[in-house]
Design a protein around this motif. Structure first.
Motif, PDB file in Angstrom:
ATOM      1  N   VAL A 178       0.858  -1.182   0.000  1.00 31.91           N
ATOM      2  CA  VAL A 178       0.000   0.000   0.000  1.00 31.91           C
ATOM      3  C   VAL A 178       0.901   1.241   0.000  1.00 31.91           C
ATOM      4  N   HIS A 179       0.374   2.376   0.437  1.00 32.17           N
ATOM      5  CA  HIS A 179       1.106   3.630   0.288  1.00 32.17           C
ATOM      6  C   HIS A 179       2.378   3.685   1.144  1.00 32.17           C
ATOM      7  N   ASP A 180       2.401   2.951   2.257  1.00 33.18           N
ATOM      8  CA  ASP A 180       3.593   3.030   3.120  1.00 33.18           C
ATOM      9  C   ASP A 180       4.753   2.174   2.625  1.00 33.18           C
ATOM     10  N   LEU A 181       4.514   1.330   1.630  1.00 34.61           N
ATOM     11  CA  LEU A 181       5.554   0.478   1.035  1.00 34.61           C
ATOM     12  C   LEU A 181       6.270  -0.398   2.060  1.00 34.61           C
ATOM     13  N   ARG A 182       5.611  -0.716   3.174  1.00 35.05           N
ATOM     14  CA  ARG A 182       6.263  -1.529   4.210  1.00 35.05           C
ATOM     15  C   ARG A 182       6.401  -2.999   3.803  1.00 35.05           C
TER      16      ARG A 182
END
Length: 203
Positions: A178-182
């Protein structure tokens, strides 16, 4: 990991924070990274990229925008962000070293908008927010550079959308992220390292 220097640089928008890490040996290039709108330079994806780049011979500078230094979470207007960022990059850039500008989310947008004026050799855009969530008609694709080699790394589940590749813009889509690329930070870091090496900006 190398030698770390922390300091502040005065900009027209107030002091910006700067953390520079030098690699072992002479640096091959300078990578300057900015943070997201409400986050900081210690975001997991920025940390992973920082570490792999320094290990590959890159001098990495992490820039904290003045509004964050002042303790505010709400981002400054785009023009203010670009002005502060440009001041910092011009202050720390080194003659003879290729300059790569980048960041995550809002920081990626700043890097994309300012890269041509700064004479950057490349742009690294992590989690480039193509549009506000649920508003694909408000595309920011025009902010992506048209004549600077650019690597965009976005998750395929990012609610801010995923840019299309084209021209000098290469897009690496991270499955399940998702947006946090974790998700799979090591894999993201490897993609960035390979791109830096392929362009002779890393060892």
């Amino acid at each position: 990991m190398g030698v770390v220097h922390n300091s502040f640089i005065e900009t027209p928008r107030g002091p910006a924070g700067i953390r520079i890490t030098d690699p072992a040996g002479a640096p091959v290039s300078l990578l300057v990274l900015g943070h997201g709108a409400g986050g900081g330079v210690d975001a997991p994806d920025l940390t992973a990229v920082h570490d792999v780049a320094v290990a590959a011979g890159v001098r990495v500078a992490l820039v904290t925008q003045p509004y964050r230094v002042a303790g505010r979470r709400a981002p400054a207007p785009a023009g203010h962000l670009d002005e502060a960022w440009t001041t910092v990059v011009r202050e720390i850039r080194a003659d003879g070293l290729p300059l790569i500008v980048g960041g995550r989310s809002s920081g990626a947008r700043v890097a994309c908008r300012t890269a041509p004026a700064l004479g950057a050799a490349g742009v690294l855009a992590l989690a480039f927010p193509l549009h506000p969530p649920g508003r694909p008609e408000r595309s920011r694709a025009a902010e992506l550079p048209s004549d600077v080699p650019t690597l965009v790394v976005n998750g395929d589940r990012d609610p801010f959308g995923v840019p299309e590749p084209g021209g000098p813009v290469r897009v690496a889509v991270r499955p399940g992220a998702v947006h946090d690329l974790r998700r799979d930070l090591a894999g993201t870091a490897e993609i960035v390292a390979a791109w830096l090496t392929a362009n002779s900006w890393a060892r």
